[in-house]
Design a protein around this motif. Structure first.
Motif, PDB file in Angstrom:
ATOM      1  N   TRP A  36       0.822  -1.216   0.000  1.00  0.00           N
ATOM      2  CA  TRP A  36       0.000   0.000   0.000  1.00  0.00           C
ATOM      3  C   TRP A  36       0.855   1.265   0.000  1.00  0.00           C
ATOM      4  CZ3 TRP A  36      -1.682  -2.970   4.654  1.00  0.00           C
ATOM      5  CH2 TRP A  36      -1.023  -2.601   5.831  1.00  0.00           C
ATOM      6  N   ARG A  37       2.135   1.120   0.230  1.00  0.00           N
ATOM      7  CA  ARG A  37       3.033   2.272   0.140  1.00  0.00           C
ATOM      8  C   ARG A  37       3.658   2.412  -1.249  1.00  0.00           C
ATOM      9  NH1 ARG A  37       6.486   4.599   4.115  1.00  0.00           N
ATOM     10  NH2 ARG A  37       5.101   3.682   5.670  1.00  0.00           N
ATOM     11  N   ASP A  38       3.965   1.255  -1.884  1.00  0.00           N
ATOM     12  CA  ASP A  38       4.748   1.286  -3.116  1.00  0.00           C
ATOM     13  C   ASP A  38       3.942   1.006  -4.379  1.00  0.00           C
ATOM     14  OD1 ASP A  38       6.934   1.746  -1.512  1.00  0.00           O
ATOM     15  OD2 ASP A  38       7.611  -0.340  -1.523  1.00  0.00           O
ATOM     16  N   ALA A  39       2.800   0.321  -4.274  1.00  0.00           N
ATOM     17  CA  ALA A  39       2.076  -0.079  -5.482  1.00  0.00           C
ATOM     18  C   ALA A  39       0.576  -0.032  -5.235  1.00  0.00           C
ATOM     19  CB  ALA A  39       2.524  -1.478  -5.932  1.00  0.00           C
ATOM     20  N   CYS A  40      -0.062  -1.194  -5.129  1.00  0.00           N
ATOM     21  CA  CYS A  40      -1.497  -1.253  -4.889  1.00  0.00           C
ATOM     22  C   CYS A  40      -1.815  -2.480  -4.059  1.00  0.00           C
ATOM     23  CB  CYS A  40      -2.260  -1.298  -6.207  1.00  0.00           C
ATOM     24  SG  CYS A  40      -4.059  -1.346  -6.007  1.00  0.00           S
ATOM     25  N   ALA A  41      -2.531  -2.291  -2.982  1.00  0.00           N
ATOM     26  CA  ALA A  41      -2.931  -3.377  -2.099  1.00  0.00           C
ATOM     27  C   ALA A  41      -4.423  -3.636  -2.259  1.00  0.00           C
ATOM     28  CB  ALA A  41      -2.615  -3.031  -0.646  1.00  0.00           C
ATOM     29  N   LEU A  42      -4.794  -4.904  -2.322  1.00  0.00           N
ATOM     30  CA  LEU A  42      -6.195  -5.305  -2.352  1.00  0.00           C
ATOM     31  C   LEU A  42      -6.508  -5.969  -1.025  1.00  0.00           C
ATOM     32  CD1 LEU A  42      -8.952  -5.869  -3.669  1.00  0.00           C
ATOM     33  CD2 LEU A  42      -7.946  -7.921  -4.712  1.00  0.00           C
ATOM     34  N   LEU A  43      -7.401  -5.345  -0.249  1.00  0.00           N
ATOM     35  CA  LEU A  43      -7.770  -5.848   1.073  1.00  0.00           C
ATOM     36  C   LEU A  43      -9.233  -6.253   1.058  1.00  0.00           C
ATOM     37  CD1 LEU A  43      -6.102  -2.845   1.371  1.00  0.00           C
ATOM     38  CD2 LEU A  43      -5.745  -3.812   3.628  1.00  0.00           C
ATOM     39  N   ASP A  44      -9.523  -7.388   1.646  1.00  0.00           N
ATOM     40  CA  ASP A  44     -10.891  -7.902   1.695  1.00  0.00           C
ATOM     41  C   ASP A  44     -11.511  -7.529   3.034  1.00  0.00           C
ATOM     42  OD1 ASP A  44     -13.271  -9.282   1.597  1.00  0.00           O
ATOM     43  OD2 ASP A  44     -12.382 -11.167   0.908  1.00  0.00           O
ATOM     44  N   GLN A  45     -12.489  -6.617   3.001  1.00  0.00           N
ATOM     45  CA  GLN A  45     -13.171  -6.161   4.210  1.00  0.00           C
ATOM     46  C   GLN A  45     -14.506  -6.865   4.424  1.00  0.00           C
ATOM     47  OE1 GLN A  45     -13.499  -1.997   3.088  1.00  0.00           O
ATOM     48  NE2 GLN A  45     -11.768  -1.459   4.386  1.00  0.00           N
ATOM     49  N   SER A  46     -14.781  -7.883   3.639  1.00  0.00           N
ATOM     50  CA  SER A  46     -16.122  -8.467   3.613  1.00  0.00           C
ATOM     51  C   SER A  46     -16.509  -9.164   4.909  1.00  0.00           C
ATOM     52  CB  SER A  46     -16.226  -9.479   2.461  1.00  0.00           C
ATOM     53  OG  SER A  46     -15.830  -8.930   1.239  1.00  0.00           O
ATOM     54  N   HIS A  47     -15.516  -9.652   5.671  1.00  0.00           N
ATOM     55  CA  HIS A  47     -15.831 -10.611   6.724  1.00  0.00           C
ATOM     56  C   HIS A  47     -15.667 -10.100   8.150  1.00  0.00           C
ATOM     57  CE1 HIS A  47     -16.314 -13.973   3.924  1.00  0.00           C
ATOM     58  NE2 HIS A  47     -15.292 -13.472   3.264  1.00  0.00           N
ATOM     59  N   HIS A  48     -14.909  -9.043   8.375  1.00  0.00           N
ATOM     60  CA  HIS A  48     -14.563  -8.717   9.762  1.00  0.00           C
ATOM     61  C   HIS A  48     -15.381  -7.581  10.361  1.00  0.00           C
ATOM     62  CE1 HIS A  48     -12.157  -5.566   7.777  1.00  0.00           C
ATOM     63  NE2 HIS A  48     -12.164  -4.933   8.937  1.00  0.00           N
ATOM     64  N   MET A  49     -16.280  -6.966   9.572  1.00  0.00           N
ATOM     65  CA  MET A  49     -17.052  -5.848  10.089  1.00  0.00           C
ATOM     66  C   MET A  49     -18.532  -6.195  10.183  1.00  0.00           C
ATOM     67  SD  MET A  49     -15.211  -2.530   8.346  1.00  0.00           S
ATOM     68  CE  MET A  49     -15.516  -3.022   6.651  1.00  0.00           C
ATOM     69  N   THR A  50     -19.227  -5.467  11.044  1.00  0.00           N
ATOM     70  CA  THR A  50     -20.671  -5.618  11.216  1.00  0.00           C
ATOM     71  C   THR A  50     -21.385  -4.529  10.434  1.00  0.00           C
ATOM     72  OG1 THR A  50     -20.400  -6.587  13.415  1.00  0.00           O
ATOM     73  CG2 THR A  50     -22.545  -5.630  12.914  1.00  0.00           C
ATOM     74  N   ASP A  51     -22.451  -4.920   9.741  1.00  0.00           N
ATOM     75  CA  ASP A  51     -23.296  -3.963   9.020  1.00  0.00           C
ATOM     76  C   ASP A  51     -24.626  -3.808   9.759  1.00  0.00           C
ATOM     77  OD1 ASP A  51     -22.692  -3.462   5.676  1.00  0.00           O
ATOM     78  OD2 ASP A  51     -21.375  -4.766   6.837  1.00  0.00           O
ATOM     79  N   LEU A  52     -25.033  -2.582  10.003  1.00  0.00           N
ATOM     80  CA  LEU A  52     -26.364  -2.298  10.528  1.00  0.00           C
ATOM     81  C   LEU A  52     -27.039  -1.340   9.562  1.00  0.00           C
ATOM     82  CD1 LEU A  52     -28.355  -2.730  12.938  1.00  0.00           C
ATOM     83  CD2 LEU A  52     -27.535  -0.535  13.817  1.00  0.00           C
ATOM     84  N   SER A  53     -28.043  -1.849   8.829  1.00  0.00           N
ATOM     85  CA  SER A  53     -28.794  -1.018   7.891  1.00  0.00           C
ATOM     86  C   SER A  53     -29.995  -0.436   8.610  1.00  0.00           C
ATOM     87  CB  SER A  53     -29.247  -1.849   6.687  1.00  0.00           C
ATOM     88  OG  SER A  53     -28.131  -2.369   5.994  1.00  0.00           O
ATOM     89  N   VAL A  54     -30.168   0.876   8.500  1.00  0.00           N
ATOM     90  CA  VAL A  54     -31.273   1.577   9.149  1.00  0.00           C
ATOM     91  C   VAL A  54     -32.020   2.363   8.082  1.00  0.00           C
ATOM     92  CG1 VAL A  54     -31.939   3.209  10.949  1.00  0.00           C
ATOM     93  CG2 VAL A  54     -29.899   1.795  11.262  1.00  0.00           C
ATOM     94  N   SER A  55     -33.340   2.191   8.033  1.00  0.00           N
ATOM     95  CA  SER A  55     -34.132   2.897   7.024  1.00  0.00           C
ATOM     96  C   SER A  55     -35.479   3.293   7.603  1.00  0.00           C
ATOM     97  CB  SER A  55     -34.322   2.021   5.784  1.00  0.00           C
ATOM     98  OG  SER A  55     -35.008   0.829   6.112  1.00  0.00           O
ATOM     99  N   GLY A  56     -36.098   4.281   6.970  1.00  0.00           N
ATOM    100  CA  GLY A  56     -37.412   4.724   7.403  1.00  0.00           C
ATOM    101  C   GLY A  56     -37.455   6.227   7.616  1.00  0.00           C
TER     102      GLY A  56
END
Length: 451
Positions: free
Chosen positions: A46-66
């Motif tokens: 991520w300093r010298d070129a391009c890093a691909l990081l997978d964030q799909s699994h370690h975070m919680t999603d809370l969707s709020v609507s209305g």
């Protein structure tokens, strides 16, 4: 069988501090491949070129609507919502009635009256509790991280592309020049025939994009990114390197949530004890409030807006007149670190194991920072930066000791040793540390944080 709540667990353990210090609950887990190559090379990407990081699994999603979704978030967040329309994101910050931090996460405004809160679940729990008990005309759906999810894959994939060649990779995979997108704004793209949302962002303080969409499109999108990135030095980053990205951007991931006041007893009775993390480090005060921080202590003062009413507003208004601490990077003395590591190869009781690249052994790490014998701050997240050949930590310290170049001491290890599974018999030691700016990396400080 009824589920034990936090209030019941505190009574059983004899207080909040003994409950959390001896908690068997793991530190935060990144349930993805640990290393694709090796974490040193992956940090360098991520300093010298391009890093691909997978964030799909370690975070919680809370969707709020209305109809009341934005009012709920505005009532709880210190942030201004005056110009927060669809297609924007922000670092959402919530405090208790006394102005102490409960938690933070990235808040996406997806469509009118539809929001998605993404990150560690401490602030998600607080928002969900207030939605369920506050009479708001809104609904929520929750997708826990892949370690805690009962079954099935995530609802959404999330990939992070960052580094000097990230824009070139993006242009190739999209097949067209990228639209101008302001920092923390979103746009819509097409990758491999799939509709993709893109947030202008960078977790390690480097140029970057967060890409997300329906889980079923994830593999196709990822394959296209990897193919496009071959000529631009793209490197897939595993959990070990990813866990250290915050050390370069100076984001402190999990301060202890300030939920132990009498006013929050109802919340603790609602919250299952399994939702609490463990407390680790050399801080040994029996008073749980000594572990609290304010938004100003951890660098969120710029996000506080008094243009609306919110929980903790009056307390924060008073605190803002006299900020107590400042966020800094502490650069650990390499000789002292080497001595601590070497103690494991000599007879006798060693120092607490310093794991690399991330040395945090509890979700809420709280190590004492001393000036002489005086407690002047808390070190909250430590790890090794391969790009700098240094061990560093993110800390909050009294303003009088926040000048770069100031020499302080980090107390490493517990005395007495707690009963956490990650704590082995060890002796407490002191490690010299030098105050440096946060973010430590010049580009992150002068380009990324300046936006």
């Amino acid at each position: 069988m009824s589920v034990e709540n936090v209030e019941q667990a505190i009574a059983r353990a004899g207080g909040a501090v003994p409950l959390l210090r001896n908690s068997p609950i793991r530190p935060h887990t990144f349930p993805v491949v640990a290393e694709f190559t090796n974490w040193r090379s992956e940090q360098r990407a991520w300093r010298d070129a391009c890093a691909l990081l997978d964030q799909s699994h370690h975070m919680t999603d809370l969707s709020v609507s209305g109809p009341d979704a934005q009012r709920l978030l505005s009532d709880l967040g210190v942030n201004s919502f005056a110009s927060f329309g669809p297609g924007k994101a922000k670092q959402f910050v919530a405090v208790n009635n006394q102005g102490y931090l409960i938690g933070d996460a990235v808040l996406f405004h997806l469509e009118d009256r539809t929001f998605d809160l993404v990150g560690h679940p401490m602030v998600h729990d607080w928002v969900q509790y207030n939605l369920e008990t506050g009479g708001y005309d809104a609904v929520s759906t929750r997708d826990d991280n892949s370690f805690d999810r009962v079954s099935g894959p995530p609802v959404v994939y999330r990939y992070e592309l960052q580094g000097p060649t990230a824009a070139a990779v993006m242009e190739k995979v999209v097949g067209a020049p990228l639209p101008e997108v302001k920092f923390f704004d979103m746009t819509s793209l097409t990758i491999a025939g799939c509709a993709v949302r893109a947030l202008r962002h960078g977790m390690a303080g480097q140029p970057g994009y967060e890409l997300f969409g329906p889980w079923e499109d994830g593999e196709r999108v990822r394959a296209a990114i990897i193919e496009a990135g071959q000529e631009f030095g793209l490197v897939r980053v595993g959990a070990k390197a990813y866990s250290t990205a915050n050390l370069e951007s100076a984001w402190i991931p999990a301060p202890l949530p300030a939920i132990f006041s009498e006013q929050m007893k109802g919340y603790r009775e609602w919250l299952p004890v399994s939702a609490m993390g463990s407390l680790g480090g050399s801080m040994d005060s029996p008073n749980i409030e000594d572990y609290y921080v304010t938004p100003y202590d951890v660098g969120y003062g710029r996000l506080v807006s008094f243009d609306h009413d919110f929980v903790g507003r009056e307390a924060l208004l008073e605190i803002s007149k006299h900020p107590q601490r400042e966020k800094v990077t502490l650069v650990w003395d390499s000789d002292d670190v080497t001595e601590a590591v070497g103690s494991r190869y000599r007879p006798g009781l060693p120092a607490k194991y310093i794991e690399v690249p991330k040395a945090r052994y509890a979700l809420h790490q709280s190590d004492k920072v001393l000036a002489g014998d005086k407690l002047v701050g808390i070190s909250m997240d430590a790890g090794y930066l391969a790009n700098e050949h240094l061990m560093v930590s993110l800390a909050t310290v009294d303003p009088a000791y926040s000048e770069p170049g100031t020499t302080l001491t980090v107390v490493w290890g517990e005395d007495p040793n707690s009963a956490k599974p990650a704590v082995e018999p060890h002796q407490q030691i002191q490690i010299r540390a030098t105050v440096a700016p946060a973010p430590y990396v010049r580009f992150a400080r002068e380009a990324y944080r300046a936006r």
